[in-house]
Design an enzyme around this catalytic site. Sequence first.
Site, PDB file in Angstrom:
ATOM      1  N   PHE A 190       0.825  -1.218   0.000  1.00 49.57           N
ATOM      2  CA  PHE A 190       0.000   0.000   0.000  1.00 49.57           C
ATOM      3  C   PHE A 190       0.865   1.277   0.000  1.00 49.57           C
ATOM      4  O   PHE A 190       0.842   2.063  -0.960  1.00 49.57           O
ATOM      5  CB  PHE A 190      -0.924  -0.075   1.227  1.00 49.57           C
ATOM      6  CG  PHE A 190      -1.541   1.209   1.660  1.00 49.57           C
ATOM      7  CD1 PHE A 190      -2.129   2.073   0.748  1.00 49.57           C
ATOM      8  CD2 PHE A 190      -1.553   1.556   3.011  1.00 49.57           C
ATOM      9  CE1 PHE A 190      -2.706   3.271   1.168  1.00 49.57           C
ATOM     10  CE2 PHE A 190      -2.137   2.741   3.434  1.00 49.57           C
ATOM     11  CZ  PHE A 190      -2.701   3.601   2.512  1.00 49.57           C
ATOM     12  N   ILE A 191       1.641   1.473   1.045  1.00 51.73           N
ATOM     13  CA  ILE A 191       2.424   2.717   1.142  1.00 51.73           C
ATOM     14  C   ILE A 191       3.552   2.695   0.107  1.00 51.73           C
ATOM     15  O   ILE A 191       3.799   3.690  -0.591  1.00 51.73           O
ATOM     16  CB  ILE A 191       2.989   2.889   2.566  1.00 51.73           C
ATOM     17  CG1 ILE A 191       1.847   3.056   3.579  1.00 51.73           C
ATOM     18  CG2 ILE A 191       3.945   4.082   2.628  1.00 51.73           C
ATOM     19  CD1 ILE A 191       2.278   3.057   5.040  1.00 51.73           C
ATOM     20  N   ASP A 232      12.334 -12.463  -0.584  1.00 50.27           N
ATOM     21  CA  ASP A 232      12.033 -12.394   0.847  1.00 50.27           C
ATOM     22  C   ASP A 232      13.204 -11.691   1.554  1.00 50.27           C
ATOM     23  O   ASP A 232      14.353 -12.131   1.420  1.00 50.27           O
ATOM     24  CB  ASP A 232      11.866 -13.842   1.356  1.00 50.27           C
ATOM     25  CG  ASP A 232      11.513 -13.910   2.822  1.00 50.27           C
ATOM     26  OD1 ASP A 232      11.653 -12.899   3.536  1.00 50.27           O
ATOM     27  OD2 ASP A 232      11.100 -15.001   3.258  1.00 50.27           O
ATOM     28  N   ILE A 233      12.926 -10.645   2.313  1.00 47.27           N
ATOM     29  CA  ILE A 233      14.034  -9.909   2.973  1.00 47.27           C
ATOM     30  C   ILE A 233      14.732 -10.755   4.036  1.00 47.27           C
ATOM     31  O   ILE A 233      15.838 -10.425   4.450  1.00 47.27           O
ATOM     32  CB  ILE A 233      13.571  -8.574   3.615  1.00 47.27           C
ATOM     33  CG1 ILE A 233      12.411  -8.801   4.590  1.00 47.27           C
ATOM     34  CG2 ILE A 233      13.251  -7.535   2.556  1.00 47.27           C
ATOM     35  CD1 ILE A 233      12.187  -7.640   5.540  1.00 47.27           C
ATOM     36  N   ALA A 290       8.958  -3.208   4.111  1.00 46.66           N
ATOM     37  CA  ALA A 290       8.499  -4.607   4.132  1.00 46.66           C
ATOM     38  C   ALA A 290       8.268  -5.051   5.566  1.00 46.66           C
ATOM     39  O   ALA A 290       9.107  -4.845   6.438  1.00 46.66           O
ATOM     40  CB  ALA A 290       9.555  -5.507   3.483  1.00 46.66           C
ATOM     41  N   ALA A 291       7.121  -5.637   5.805  1.00 45.07           N
ATOM     42  CA  ALA A 291       6.795  -6.081   7.162  1.00 45.07           C
ATOM     43  C   ALA A 291       5.573  -6.984   7.122  1.00 45.07           C
ATOM     44  O   ALA A 291       4.798  -6.963   6.174  1.00 45.07           O
ATOM     45  CB  ALA A 291       6.502  -4.868   8.053  1.00 45.07           C
ATOM     46  N   SER A 351       5.753   2.401  13.858  1.00 50.67           N
ATOM     47  CA  SER A 351       4.296   2.507  13.972  1.00 50.67           C
ATOM     48  C   SER A 351       3.868   3.091  15.313  1.00 50.67           C
ATOM     49  O   SER A 351       4.572   2.947  16.325  1.00 50.67           O
ATOM     50  CB  SER A 351       3.719   1.089  13.845  1.00 50.67           C
ATOM     51  OG  SER A 351       2.368   1.069  14.219  1.00 50.67           O
ATOM     52  N   TYR A 374       2.653  -7.343  17.220  1.00 47.74           N
ATOM     53  CA  TYR A 374       3.060  -6.472  16.099  1.00 47.74           C
ATOM     54  C   TYR A 374       3.793  -5.234  16.638  1.00 47.74           C
ATOM     55  O   TYR A 374       4.889  -4.891  16.169  1.00 47.74           O
ATOM     56  CB  TYR A 374       1.817  -6.077  15.288  1.00 47.74           C
ATOM     57  CG  TYR A 374       2.060  -4.968  14.288  1.00 47.74           C
ATOM     58  CD1 TYR A 374       2.813  -5.186  13.135  1.00 47.74           C
ATOM     59  CD2 TYR A 374       1.545  -3.680  14.496  1.00 47.74           C
ATOM     60  CE1 TYR A 374       3.048  -4.157  12.220  1.00 47.74           C
ATOM     61  CE2 TYR A 374       1.771  -2.660  13.587  1.00 47.74           C
ATOM     62  CZ  TYR A 374       2.519  -2.902  12.453  1.00 47.74           C
ATOM     63  OH  TYR A 374       2.752  -1.884  11.561  1.00 47.74           O
ATOM     64  N   GLU A 400      -9.148  -7.961  20.757  1.00 47.36           N
ATOM     65  CA  GLU A 400      -7.910  -8.062  21.525  1.00 47.36           C
ATOM     66  C   GLU A 400      -6.807  -7.255  20.822  1.00 47.36           C
ATOM     67  O   GLU A 400      -6.699  -7.278  19.604  1.00 47.36           O
ATOM     68  CB  GLU A 400      -7.518  -9.549  21.574  1.00 47.36           C
ATOM     69  CG  GLU A 400      -6.317  -9.847  22.427  1.00 47.36           C
ATOM     70  CD  GLU A 400      -5.836 -11.288  22.250  1.00 47.36           C
ATOM     71  OE1 GLU A 400      -6.541 -12.116  21.633  1.00 47.36           O
ATOM     72  OE2 GLU A 400      -4.733 -11.568  22.736  1.00 47.36           O
TER      73      GLU A 400
END
Length: 313
Positions: free
Chosen positions: A11-12, A51-52, A73-74, A116, A140, A273
């Site tokens: 997205f970003i 894949d990082i 990437a996350a 974040s 996360y 949650e």
Amino acid sequence: MRILITGGAGFIGSNLAWSLLSGGHEVHVIDDMSRGKLSNLHPAVLTRTLDITGPALPEAVAAIAPDVVVHLAAQTSVSASLADPQRDWSVNVEGTRAVARAAREVRAKRVLSASSAAVYGEPVRIPVHETDVKKPANPYGRSKLEAERVLAQELRGSGTDFASLRFSNVYGPRQDWQGEGGVVAIFSAAMTRKEAPVVYGTGKQTRDFIYVGDIVAAISRAIVADTDLAEQGDDGPAYNISTGTETSLEGLVAALRLVSGYLGPIRTCPAREGDVERSALDPSKFFETTGFRANVPMESGLERTVEWLARQG
Ligand SMILES: NC(=O)c1ccc[n+]([C@@H]2O[C@H](COP(=O)([O-])OP(=O)(O)OC[C@H]3O[C@@H](n4cnc5c(N)ncnc54)[C@H](O)[C@@H]3O)[C@@H](O)[C@H]2O)c1
């Protein structure tokens, strides 16, 4: 400038890639396409599906030799982080370590890594300052906080400048509205289809919504900043990228009613949650360092989001 975006098909990242490309930069993307889409990217963006956390990363970064790395990437889903915290840790923490090391090896000028609002958990005051208590409410958020520490551990004193950019709640075109996207995307998609949005909890919980165009502009400003971002003021390399404004989910629904024309009911479900009650991040430090302030009003951002969704059919 030669810029590598990890997670650039998401997205970003895809919004950033389009913008940097039109600004005349050479743009490279590394993405494993687990959530990203090739169709998000302009053909002139040089893309590697990788894949990082895999062994091929150092060589791929060495071949690109970027001036700046924007690390997006996350594993970005809170519910996936609750279901499989180990995978979350592997991608978000070890992935950040691998990207930082690869950037250091090629002597990149700067690494900008997406962090974040989730690192703070339930805030002790609003708006939250970078130095405030960090008590992430879910795996996360914990992985994002540890990723910040790892970034600094790998890059401090290396000659590669770095910063962790703590985004608040980002919304706008290309956000996933089908799986576990952001709340704006999910509400917008439901309401433009004349379906009831599902509000978890009371609807009084607040978020600091920032339009993706503002996030892209902030990252672009950080790319060219002529100061050392790793060592500015309180909490060193961490910067809130946000509006500083709290909007409740009820308020979001009201704003979307105006934009989408949806006048029907709302469905409510028990709170989930790992969700916090309030969130708004103080953006002053980034403004004082770079002169950038988010400036897309929420009504315009929502209009652009709903227009984009309508074009998706
Ligand atoms: N969207 C938000 O509201 C928000 C808020 C705060 C922070 N962030 C952070 O911003 C960054 C970008 O978020 P987004 O909303 O664009 O998410 P996204 O899920 O759309 O993008 C992430 C991208 O990373 C890729 N990816 C995942 N694992 C990978 C791996 N192991 N190797 C290579 N690529 C991999 C995915 O395919 C995807 O394209 C993330 O780091 C996220 O944590 C986002």
